[in-house]
Design an enzyme around this catalytic site. Structure first.
Site, PDB file in Angstrom:
ATOM      1  N   THR A 105       0.820  -1.219   0.000  1.00 18.85           N
ATOM      2  CA  THR A 105       0.000   0.000   0.000  1.00 18.85           C
ATOM      3  C   THR A 105       0.848   1.261   0.000  1.00 18.85           C
ATOM      4  OG1 THR A 105      -1.812  -1.108   1.097  1.00 18.85           O
ATOM      5  CG2 THR A 105      -1.747   1.258   1.347  1.00 18.85           C
ATOM      6  N   THR A 181       2.039  -4.118   4.565  1.00 22.44           N
ATOM      7  CA  THR A 181       1.962  -4.332   6.012  1.00 22.44           C
ATOM      8  C   THR A 181       1.591  -5.768   6.394  1.00 22.44           C
ATOM      9  OG1 THR A 181      -0.334  -3.574   5.996  1.00 22.44           O
ATOM     10  CG2 THR A 181       1.367  -1.942   6.519  1.00 22.44           C
TER      11      THR A 181
HETATM   12  N1  ASP Z   1      -1.927  -6.465   1.221  1.00 16.81           N
HETATM   13  C1  ASP Z   1      -1.058  -5.315   1.301  1.00 16.81           C
HETATM   14  C2  ASP Z   1       0.354  -5.802   1.502  1.00 16.81           C
HETATM   15  O1  ASP Z   1       0.672  -6.295   2.538  1.00 16.81           O
HETATM   16  C3  ASP Z   1      -1.488  -4.397   2.370  1.00 16.81           C
HETATM   17  C4  ASP Z   1      -0.519  -3.281   2.685  1.00 16.81           C
HETATM   18  O2  ASP Z   1       0.366  -2.952   1.959  1.00 16.81           O
HETATM   19  O3  ASP Z   1      -0.662  -2.675   3.734  1.00 16.81           O
HETATM   20  O4  ASP Z   1       1.155  -5.673   0.612  1.00 16.81           O
END
Ligand code: ASP
Length: 436
Positions: A105, A181
Site C-alpha cells: 500500500t 503491512t
Molecule cells: N496487502 C497489502 C500488503 O501487505 C497491504 C498493505 O500494503 O498494507 O502488501
C-alpha cells in the site's frame, strides 16, 4: 493496465463491440433511461456481467448487461497515467539513506479519475510524493521488486537482506525498506536474523492507507523512517508505523517482536512483550529505549533461508494428518502454535513424537500471543518435552518460523539447530516478559 482492464466474458465482448476503452465517457441506454459516465476498470475477480461507470457526481455505478440495450462512446478519454515530479535534489553533506521499494500500500495510489487502486508507484515516485525527504537525507531510491506482501517468500527476504548488507558496505548511513503491512512482521524478523549485528539501522516501513489519500500514514511513517535511518545513534532492524490514531507520532518496533494486530487502523502494529524501541514525534526522536545496539562494528550477513519449515496452528479436532501432511510436503522443521502454555491434543502430540523420531525438528510457540510457553506444568507439556518438542519461551510464532528457516539456511541441523533456536540472536526471546 490493459484497454479494458478487469473486464471479462460478455461485458468484455460488449465493450469491445462498442469500441470503448477504460477512461472513455460512455453512454449506456437501458430500459429506464440513459446513464453516462467514465468507464472504470473492474477489479480482478469481478464477474463478466457488469459494466462500471464513474458518474459526474463521483459515484461509481455497476450496470447489469441484462438491462442494457446499447452503448455509445461519447468521448475518448486519456488512458489514466501518473507522471511523478522529478525527485527533489538533496543538499550535499546530509547523511545517505538507501530506500528499497518492495510494493504494498505504501507504494500504491488511487487513480481518482477511474477510482482504481494501482500498485504502480516506484520508490522514486514515493520520494517525489514526500519531498521533505530531501531535507533529511540524500536518499537513493531503488525498486527491488513490486509485490503485495502476501506474496513475499524467503527468497525475497534473502534478496532484501543481501541488498541491505551491500548498502552498509557502500557507506549508506541507513536503509529504509518500504513494504506491504500484511507480512511486514515476518520480513522484519527474517532480516533481524540475516542482518544480526548490522552496523546501521535498517527500518521497514509500511502504510495502511495509500500515499495519495488525505488520511495516509505513508508520508509521516516515511519521514520518521528516513530520519531515524539517517541520524539515529542505534543500529538494528525495526518496523516504523503510526503509534496511535493521530497523525503525529511513529513507533519503532524491534524487528523480532512486532505484529500486525489490526486489519485497518493506522496504528495496526504492536510490540509484543517488550517496550517500544523508539518513538518519533514532530520534533524528532522523543523516546529511545535503553540497550539498543550502537552503530558500527564488524558484521557478517547470513542472508540464507531454507523454506522447508511449516507453521501449524493447533485447533480443537486438528487431525494428526496435518503433521504428516507437512512432513510429506518436505518440512524439515515444524513450528507449532499450541494452545495456552504450549499444548496440543494427544493425537497431534503422538504424531509430533513420530515426526521428531524420524529426524524432524519440532518447536512450540503459543497462540496466546502474550506470555511464554511452559511445557513443565501439565502432563501434555511434559509428554511433548519427552517427545523431543523444543519450547520457544516467548518467541512469537511468526518470528519462530522465520528463525527456523534462517537456522536451517545456515546449514545447521539436529542438536546444533535446536541450540540456535533456543539461543537469543536478535532479541527474539526475552528472559522476563515486559508487562504490557
Ligand atoms: N496487502 C497489502 C500488503 O501487505 C497491504 C498493505 O500494503 O498494507 O502488501
Amino acid at each position: 493496465m490493459g484497454e479494458l482492464s478487469g473486464y471479462r466474458g460478455d461485458a468484455l465482448k460488449f465493450l469491445k463491440d462498442a469500441g470503448a476503452s477504460i477512461g472513455d465517457v460512455v453512454e449506456l441506454r437501458t430500459g429506464w433511461g440513459t446513464v453516462s459516465g467514465t468507464l472504470v476498470p473492474r477489479y480482478l475477480y469481478g464477474d463478466g456481467e457488469h459494466v462500471v461507470l464513474k458518474l459526474k457526481s463521483g459515484y461509481n455505478v455497476g450496470l447489469s448487461l441484462s438491462g442494457v440495450k446499447d452503448a455509445r462512446v461519447v468521448s475518448k478519454g486519456e488512458k489514466p497515467s501518473f507522471a511523478p515530479l522529478p525527485p527533489p535534489k538533496s543538499a550535499g553533506g546530509l547523511p545517505k539513506v538507501l530506500i528499497l521499494g518492495t510494493g504494498g500500500t505504501i507504494a500504491s495510489r488511487v487513480d481518482y479519475r477511474t477510482g482504481a487502486v494501482r500498485p504502480a508507484s516506484t520508490a522514486a515516485e514515493l520520494h517525489a510524493l514526500v519531498p521533505e525527504l530531501s531535507g533529511i537525507a540524500r536518499v537513493q531510491p531503488e525498486v527491488v521488486f513490486e509485490v503485495f506482501s502476501e506474496n513475499m517468500a524467503p527468497a525475497h527476504w534473502a534478496k532484501l537482506a543481501r541488498r541491505a548488507a551491500r548498502g552498509a558496505d557502500e557507506g549508506f548511513d541507513g536503509v529504509v525498506i518500504t513494504h506491504g503491512t500484511d507480512t511486514l512482521g515476518y520480513t522484519a524478523a527474517a532480516l533481524s536474523f540475516a542482518l544480526a549485528g548490522a552496523p546501521i539501522p535498517v527500518i521497514l516501513v509500511g502504510s495502511q492507507r495509500s500515499s495519495d489519500r488525505p488520511s495516509s500514514d505513508a508520508p509521516l511513517n516515511l519521514v520518521a523512517a528516513v530520519t531515524v535511518a539517517a541520524t539515529a545513534h542505534f543500529s538494528g532492524v525495526y518496523v516504523a508505523m503510526h503509534l496511535n490514531e493521530s497523525d503525529d507520532k511513529v513507533a519503532f518496533h524491534r524487528g523480532t517482536r512486532v505484529r500486525k494486530d489490526h486489519t485497518s487502523r493506522r496504528d495496526a502494529f504492536e510490540s509484543i512483550g517488550v517496550p517500544l524501541a523508539a518513538v518519533f514525534g514532530r520534533d524528532g526522536l522523543e523516546f529511545v529505549a535503553e540497550g539498543l545496539p550502537p552503530r558500527g562494528g564488524k558484521f557478517r550477513p547470513r542472508p540464507k533461508f531454507d523454506p522447508r519449515v511449516a507453521l501449524l496452528k493447533f485447533y480443537p479436532s486438528m487431525p494428526a494428518g496435518a503433521v504428516r501432511g507437512a512432513s510429506r510436503l518436505g518440512a524439515r522443521a515444524l513450528v507449532i502454535e499450541g494452545t495456552g502454555l504450549g499444548h496440543v491434543s494427544k493425537e497431534v502430540a503422538g504424531e509430533l513424537g513420530r515426526f521428531v523420531k524420524a529426524g524432524g525438528l519440532a518447536f512450540m510457540a503459543s497462540q496466546c500471543i502474550r506470555g511464554r510457553v511452559d511445557l513443565s506444568v501439565y502432563d501434555t507439556g511434559r509428554d511433548l518435552l519427552h517427545a523431543g518438542v523444543v519450547p520457544l519461551g516467548d518467541m512469537l510464532p511468526e518470528t519462530a518460523l522465520a528463525k527456523a528457516m534462517w537456522v536451517l539456511g545456515t546449514g545447521a541441523s539436529g542438536k546444533r539447530a535446536k541450540e540456535m533456536m533456543a539461543a537469543d540472536v536478535a532479541g527474539e526471546t526475552t528472559a522476563r516478559t515486559f508487562p504490557g
